[in-house]
Design an enzyme around this catalytic site. Structure first.
Site, PDB file in Angstrom:
ATOM      1  N   HIS A   1       0.795  -1.236   0.000  1.00  0.00           N
ATOM      2  CA  HIS A   1       0.000   0.000   0.000  1.00  0.00           C
ATOM      3  C   HIS A   1       0.820   1.274   0.000  1.00  0.00           C
ATOM      4  O   HIS A   1       0.255   2.361   0.126  1.00  0.00           O
ATOM      5  CB  HIS A   1      -0.926   0.046   1.219  1.00  0.00           C
ATOM      6  CG  HIS A   1      -1.996  -0.978   1.214  1.00  0.00           C
ATOM      7  ND1 HIS A   1      -3.234  -0.768   0.652  1.00  0.00           N
ATOM      8  CD2 HIS A   1      -2.014  -2.241   1.694  1.00  0.00           C
ATOM      9  CE1 HIS A   1      -3.979  -1.839   0.799  1.00  0.00           C
ATOM     10  NE2 HIS A   1      -3.257  -2.759   1.426  1.00  0.00           N
TER      11      HIS A   1
ATOM     12  N   LYS B   1      -8.064  14.206   4.649  1.00  0.00           N
ATOM     13  CA  LYS B   1      -7.233  13.006   4.638  1.00  0.00           C
ATOM     14  C   LYS B   1      -6.190  13.171   5.722  1.00  0.00           C
ATOM     15  O   LYS B   1      -6.092  14.236   6.325  1.00  0.00           O
ATOM     16  CB  LYS B   1      -6.557  12.831   3.277  1.00  0.00           C
ATOM     17  CG  LYS B   1      -5.869  14.106   2.769  1.00  0.00           C
ATOM     18  CD  LYS B   1      -5.280  13.951   1.377  1.00  0.00           C
ATOM     19  CE  LYS B   1      -6.279  14.032   0.251  1.00  0.00           C
ATOM     20  NZ  LYS B   1      -6.328  12.868  -0.598  1.00  0.00           N
ATOM     21  N   ARG B   2      -5.384  12.124   5.973  1.00  0.00           N
ATOM     22  CA  ARG B   2      -4.290  12.297   6.923  1.00  0.00           C
ATOM     23  C   ARG B   2      -3.428  13.494   6.505  1.00  0.00           C
ATOM     24  O   ARG B   2      -3.277  13.788   5.312  1.00  0.00           O
ATOM     25  CB  ARG B   2      -3.434  11.025   6.973  1.00  0.00           C
ATOM     26  CG  ARG B   2      -4.082   9.912   7.746  1.00  0.00           C
ATOM     27  CD  ARG B   2      -4.324  10.307   9.186  1.00  0.00           C
ATOM     28  NE  ARG B   2      -3.111  10.291   9.932  1.00  0.00           N
ATOM     29  CZ  ARG B   2      -2.835   9.445  10.928  1.00  0.00           C
ATOM     30  NH1 ARG B   2      -3.740   8.541  11.299  1.00  0.00           N
ATOM     31  NH2 ARG B   2      -1.692   9.492  11.571  1.00  0.00           N
TER      32      ARG B   2
ATOM     33  N   LYS C   1       1.095  14.550   0.826  1.00  0.00           N
ATOM     34  CA  LYS C   1      -0.272  14.825   0.377  1.00  0.00           C
ATOM     35  C   LYS C   1      -0.462  16.312   0.062  1.00  0.00           C
ATOM     36  O   LYS C   1      -1.449  16.710  -0.538  1.00  0.00           O
ATOM     37  CB  LYS C   1      -1.286  14.358   1.427  1.00  0.00           C
ATOM     38  CG  LYS C   1      -1.307  12.825   1.599  1.00  0.00           C
ATOM     39  CD  LYS C   1      -2.300  12.382   2.649  1.00  0.00           C
ATOM     40  CE  LYS C   1      -2.241  10.905   2.987  1.00  0.00           C
ATOM     41  NZ  LYS C   1      -2.899  10.034   2.001  1.00  0.00           N
TER      42      LYS C   1
ATOM     43  N   THR D   1      -8.450   6.801  -1.987  1.00  0.00           N
ATOM     44  CA  THR D   1      -9.813   6.277  -2.140  1.00  0.00           C
ATOM     45  C   THR D   1     -10.815   7.401  -1.903  1.00  0.00           C
ATOM     46  O   THR D   1     -11.949   7.320  -2.374  1.00  0.00           O
ATOM     47  CB  THR D   1     -10.085   5.114  -1.160  1.00  0.00           C
ATOM     48  OG1 THR D   1      -9.610   5.482   0.131  1.00  0.00           O
ATOM     49  CG2 THR D   1      -9.392   3.849  -1.613  1.00  0.00           C
TER      50      THR D   1
ATOM     51  N   LYS E   1     -14.628   8.548  -3.643  1.00  0.00           N
ATOM     52  CA  LYS E   1     -15.841   8.897  -2.881  1.00  0.00           C
ATOM     53  C   LYS E   1     -16.397  10.258  -3.325  1.00  0.00           C
ATOM     54  O   LYS E   1     -17.603  10.427  -3.492  1.00  0.00           O
ATOM     55  CB  LYS E   1     -15.535   8.917  -1.368  1.00  0.00           C
ATOM     56  CG  LYS E   1     -15.174   7.534  -0.824  1.00  0.00           C
ATOM     57  CD  LYS E   1     -14.488   7.576   0.543  1.00  0.00           C
ATOM     58  CE  LYS E   1     -13.812   6.231   0.810  1.00  0.00           C
ATOM     59  NZ  LYS E   1     -12.843   6.254   1.923  1.00  0.00           N
TER      60      LYS E   1
HETATM   61  C1  26V Z   1       2.740   2.027   7.756  1.00  0.00           C
HETATM   62  C2  26V Z   1       3.192   2.149   9.005  1.00  0.00           C
HETATM   63  C3  26V Z   1       4.616   2.143   9.178  1.00  0.00           C
HETATM   64  C4  26V Z   1       5.092   2.368  10.519  1.00  0.00           C
HETATM   65  C5  26V Z   1       4.150   2.067  11.622  1.00  0.00           C
HETATM   66  C6  26V Z   1       2.752   2.381  11.434  1.00  0.00           C
HETATM   67  C7  26V Z   1       2.296   2.222  10.065  1.00  0.00           C
HETATM   68  C8  26V Z   1       0.949   2.177   9.818  1.00  0.00           C
HETATM   69  C9  26V Z   1       0.512   2.052   8.542  1.00  0.00           C
HETATM   70  C10 26V Z   1       1.412   1.995   7.527  1.00  0.00           C
HETATM   71  C11 26V Z   1       0.979   1.815   6.153  1.00  0.00           C
HETATM   72  C12 26V Z   1       0.349   2.966   5.587  1.00  0.00           C
HETATM   73  C13 26V Z   1       0.018   2.625   4.197  1.00  0.00           C
HETATM   74  C14 26V Z   1      -1.265   3.217   3.759  1.00  0.00           C
HETATM   75  O1  26V Z   1      -2.146   3.535   4.535  1.00  0.00           O
HETATM   76  N1  26V Z   1      -1.380   3.318   2.480  1.00  0.00           N
HETATM   77  C15 26V Z   1      -2.563   3.858   1.854  1.00  0.00           C
HETATM   78  O2  26V Z   1      -3.328   2.756   1.413  1.00  0.00           O
HETATM   79  C16 26V Z   1      -4.516   3.163   0.773  1.00  0.00           C
HETATM   80  C17 26V Z   1      -5.297   1.913   0.460  1.00  0.00           C
HETATM   81  O3  26V Z   1      -4.613   1.148  -0.484  1.00  0.00           O
HETATM   82  C18 26V Z   1      -4.188   3.981  -0.455  1.00  0.00           C
HETATM   83  O4  26V Z   1      -5.389   4.422  -1.052  1.00  0.00           O
HETATM   84  C19 26V Z   1      -3.341   5.183  -0.090  1.00  0.00           C
HETATM   85  O5  26V Z   1      -2.922   5.852  -1.243  1.00  0.00           O
HETATM   86  C20 26V Z   1      -2.120   4.714   0.692  1.00  0.00           C
HETATM   87  O6  26V Z   1      -1.388   5.827   1.183  1.00  0.00           O
END
Ligand code: 26V
Length: 821
Positions: free
Chosen positions: A369, A560-561, A566, A668, A672
């Site tokens: 992701h 968004k975050r 972003k 996503t 929406k």
């Molecule tokens: C990574 C980490 C790394 C360190 C610890 C905590 C943590 C928590 C989550 C993540 C992964 C984040 C990846 C993420 O949220 N990606 C998003 O995924 C969406 C669904 O596929 C996508 O639409 C977004 O573009 C993408 O940023």
């Protein structure tokens, strides 16, 4: 936030006698909540309403489970550290076709369904896109009648609650379980033991064939499952979301207790609780804490044990596992499940390495992701070894197997071999979870066409060369049940009145709306719906922030975050520049615009938090400046969550999707907004690329560098300072921010943030500013001609049916999981 609803869209024609339902509510209130109507609080009514719908789900739930077992259907197990499900009551009412009956039944007791619905906690067991995608997928899998189980963690505290104090983000604990959780069923009898630490011993195997490893952990916990039913559209199937909670194996240490150490006796209990107490609030930002690795192993191991147990309850052994099961890894967070399955196969079920590896490789599938280097998980070898000594051995064994294959192929040089290795050796040795997931899975997918291409070219280029058939694309999707039918009942009713009901079951039938894009009367109705949704948002903003907004203004929304990639900063700088122009050229015919922002920043992410403060500082100055004459307002809505999104998205005219190209895997929110009739202003990043293909180039506003151009600029000598010098507008805006125009109390507050743009500008704000600003003026021009704007907006709604998570899940089912749909 409250919703003032128009009649809801139902999954089925009315099927209940309202007076019976009203009686049932009273029964439930009395015997299961323990209250008489005269003393019942709103929370009591909420609890009763949920229990009444839950009872109806249970029959279908049991039936769905039994059917899958008897037919021997292949099952999908979706392992995800995050499920951002939001509220569930409307989902359940609407998917079972009970919404209007329930509204009336509650009204018969003088209870307003919208008021109690607003009391349901918004389950925020996730950070952002990845967690929300998991929730949309759960709903689509049930709607498509796929036997699927979600597995995750039952965090006691989901994502923190955000308050804004003096413009700054303040994080407060979120307590979604305060009033109990009527959706979940605790299954103590289904608990597993999960170990950490200790040592590994070799013993001669009983079969007399070589050795067997026995792991003796020093710490042990119980993983107790809590099940939540997830109902599909029209109640076709009800699947389970199984969330694990940590409990002590021995809740009280009796020796300590008897020795009078009553506090010490509870130590185990406290340690266990800590394991699943809180969701890591970072997304794409390094967390790297031991507790996080413990959480990952805890829920992965419990899930794998549960999957193996279920398989063996029907089949004689685990050779048939890949035929009956796919375990899907939502990012690398559950990648340790690969090693855990290997451990169970070898150490518990007597398989040799080759047999175990053959089974595991055919059982797992993995979705990536993000390509951001800081979000690619890796763990220090010493930490891994200490917590999971047996898994470390297994990972070394897998690595040896893979590297042997690599070397014997003769196709790879030393640099490439180093990239493929599961162990990073460049400095402190680390276990690379992405590489583990990649080699342990038969399918590796990206989440948009562009992202999948970039995966092949960048992070996984060498692994892709080794296994060229493994990487595939599955562009993300969203569930239209939540993101249109529930959140926008007005638009749903209009669509129904216009093209009939077929789109309720086949969302691509929305394309029939294309024929109405030029129809004056339909345009008027479409814009009246948007206007009503905007008025609803205006009301919420006035109640929550005391800011008055003009519903005829263009509502420009970025939610968004908060993350530098972003580029909320690009949007804020543009607001500052617009503010400047409105004041310098009062004679021009400016269009009223409101820029909305909402989103949370990781608590440890300094720049993201500063961007929140800047948005609030800029809002304060602009909103109170009479020379702006209300032509521009900036609003930061605190505590962004799924429920807030459900109010804001239907009210948006313009959707901001402006990440630096190449960095947003998919997005996503973009889908929406388009579904709800907003135009997108965006870069060619993530799924925006495909969004443009679907809605048509003429119905979207694209600007800025492409991913390829970003890469080229970076490879050359990118000099943001020179670009800034050439752009008067940008320079002016940066100087204003950097010198304290918006922070007179602390003029240096944004000095470093702004000098960062002059010096390295990692996210290419300067390079894209002029293109963005011109694109915004183009948006103004479009807005000036309402008929044209409406036509474009209608085309968006009509043409985004493809971005339904039903389509995505159908592709996963047929191309990865090989289950029938
Ligand atoms: C990574 C980490 C790394 C360190 C610890 C905590 C943590 C928590 C989550 C993540 C992964 C984040 C990846 C993420 O949220 N990606 C998003 O995924 C969406 C669904 O596929 C996508 O639409 C977004 O573009 C993408 O940023």
């Amino acid at each position: 936030m409250d919703k003032t609803s128009s009649p809801a869209v139902e999954a089925a024609p009315r099927q209940f006698v309202v007076s019976d339902l009203a009686d049932e509510l009273i029964e439930c209130l009395k015997y299961r909540v323990g209250k008489e109507p005269s003393v019942a609080t709103r929370h009591d009514w909420l609890s009763a309403a949920i229990k009444v719908v839950r009872d109806r789900l249970i029959d279908r739930w049991i039936e769905s489970t039994r059917r899958a077992y008897e037919n021997g259907d292949k099952r999908v197990y979706y392992l995800s550290m995050e499920f951002l499900i939001g509220r569930l009551m409307r989902d359940a009412f609407s998917n079972l076709g009970m919404m209007e009956d329930m509204r009336e039944a509650l009204a018969a007791h003088d209870v307003d369904i919208d008021l109690i619905a607003a009391l349901e906690p918004d389950a925020a067991l996730g950070n952002g896109g990845l967690g929300r995608l998991a929730a949309c997928f759960m709903e689509s899998m049930a709607s498509l009648d796929i036997p699927a189980h979600g597995y995750g963690i039952r965090y006691v505290h989901g994502l923190f609650r955000q308050e804004i104090h003096d413009g700054y983000q303040v994080e407060l604990p979120e307590t979604w379980l305060d009033h109990g959780n009527p959706w979940e069923f605790e299954r103590r009898e289904g608990a597993y033991e999960i170990g950490f630490g200790g040592s590994v011993r070799s013993v001669a195997s009983q079969e007399g064939r070589g050795e067997r490893q026995i792991w003796k952990p020093t710490e042990r916990f119980l993983a107790v499952p809590f099940d939540t039913p997830i109902a599909g559209w029209r109640g076709k199937r009800v699947n389970s979301l199984r969330l694990w909670s940590a409990m002590p194996v021995d809740p009280i240490l009796l020796d300590a207790f008897n020795a009078g150490d009553h506090i010490g006796a509870l130590r185990e209990s406290n340690k266990a609780e800590a394991l699943t107490r809180v969701l890591y609030p970072a997304d794409s930002h390094p967390a790297g804490q031991e507790l996080r690795l413990r959480q990952e192993y805890f829920f992965s191991a419990a899930s794998v044990q549960d999957i193996v147990r279920r398989h063996l309850s029907k089949y004689p052994d685990l050779h048939s596992l890949p035929d009956k099961v796919t375990i899907h890894l939502n990012d690398t967070h559950p990648a340790i499940a690969v090693a855990e399955l290997m451990r169970l196969l070898m150490d518990v079920h007597g398989h040799g390495f080759d047999s175990a590896w053959a089974i595991a490789k055919q059982t797992f599938a993995y979705t990536n992701h993000t390509l951001l280097p800081e979000a690619l998980e890796s763990w220090p070898v010493p930490l891994f070894e200490r917590l999971l000594p047996r898994h470390m051995q297994i990972i070394y064994a897998i690595n040896a197997e893979v590297l042997l294959e690599v070397r014997s192929s003769g196709r790879f040089n030393d640099d490439e071999i180093r990239e493929i290795s599961l162990i990073y050796e460049g400095g402190e040795r680390r276990v690379r979870m992405g590489n583990l997931a990649f080699v342990g899975a038969f399918s590796v997918n990206g989440v948009s066409a562009l992202h999948t291409d970039l995966m092949k070219q960048t992070v996984f280029s060498d692994l892709h060369k080794l296994y060229p058939d493994r990487i595939n694309n599955k562009t993300n999707g969203i569930t239209q049940r939540r993101w249109l039918f529930q959140c926008n009942p007005r638009l749903t009713t209009l669509i129904r009145d216009t093209i009939g009901d077929r789109f309720l079951d086949d969302i691509e039938a929305l394309s029939e709306l294309d024929a109405y894009a030029e129809d004056h009367e339909f345009q008027q109705q479409f814009s009246a719906v948007k206007r009503a949704n905007k008025e609803q948002l205006v009301k919420v903003v006035s109640e929550r922030l005391g800011v008055r907004l003009d519903p005829t203004a263009l509502f420009d929304v970025q939610i968004k975050r908060i993350h530098e990639y972003k580029r909320q900063l690009l949007n804020i700088i543009e607001a500052v520049s617009l503010y400047d122009q409105i004041r310098s050229h009062p004679e021009r015919d400016w269009l009223p615009r409101v820029k909305f922002f909402a989103g949370k920043a990781a608590p440890s992410y300094h720049n993201a938090k500063l961007i929140i403060k800047l948005a609030n500082d800029v809002a304060r100055v602009i909103n109170s400046d009479p020379s702006v004459r209300g032509l521009l307002k900036v609003v930061f809505i605190p505590n962004y969550n799924v429920s807030t999104a459900e109010i804001m998205i239907p009210a948006a005219d313009l959707s901001e999707q402006i990440s630096t190209a190449g960095l947003e895997a998919s997005g996503t929110g973009n889908m929406k907004f388009a579904l709800n009739g907003a135009l997108t202003i965006g870069t060619l990043d993530g799924a925006n690329v495909e969004l443009r293909e679907h809605v048509g180039d003429e119905n979207i506003v694209i600007f800025g560098l492409t991913a390829q151009e970003v890469a080229q600029w970076k490879a050359q000598d990118y000099r943001p300072g020179e670009i800034i010098e050439r752009s008067a507008e940008l320079k002016q805006a940066l100087e204003a921010i950097g010198t304290g125009v918006f922070s007179p109390d602390d003029p240096g507050r944004y000095g470093e943030l702004i000098s960062g743009i002059y010096k390295q500008d990692t996210f290419m704000v300067a390079a894209d500013f002029d293109a963005y600003s011109s694109a915004q003026r183009h948006v103004d021009e479009l807005w000036r001609t309402p008929a044209r704007w409406h036509r474009m907006a209608i085309h968006n709604t009509a043409r985004v049916g493809w971005f339904s998570s039903d389509r995505t899940i159908r592709q996963y089912a047929s191309e990865i999981w090989r289950v029938p749909v």
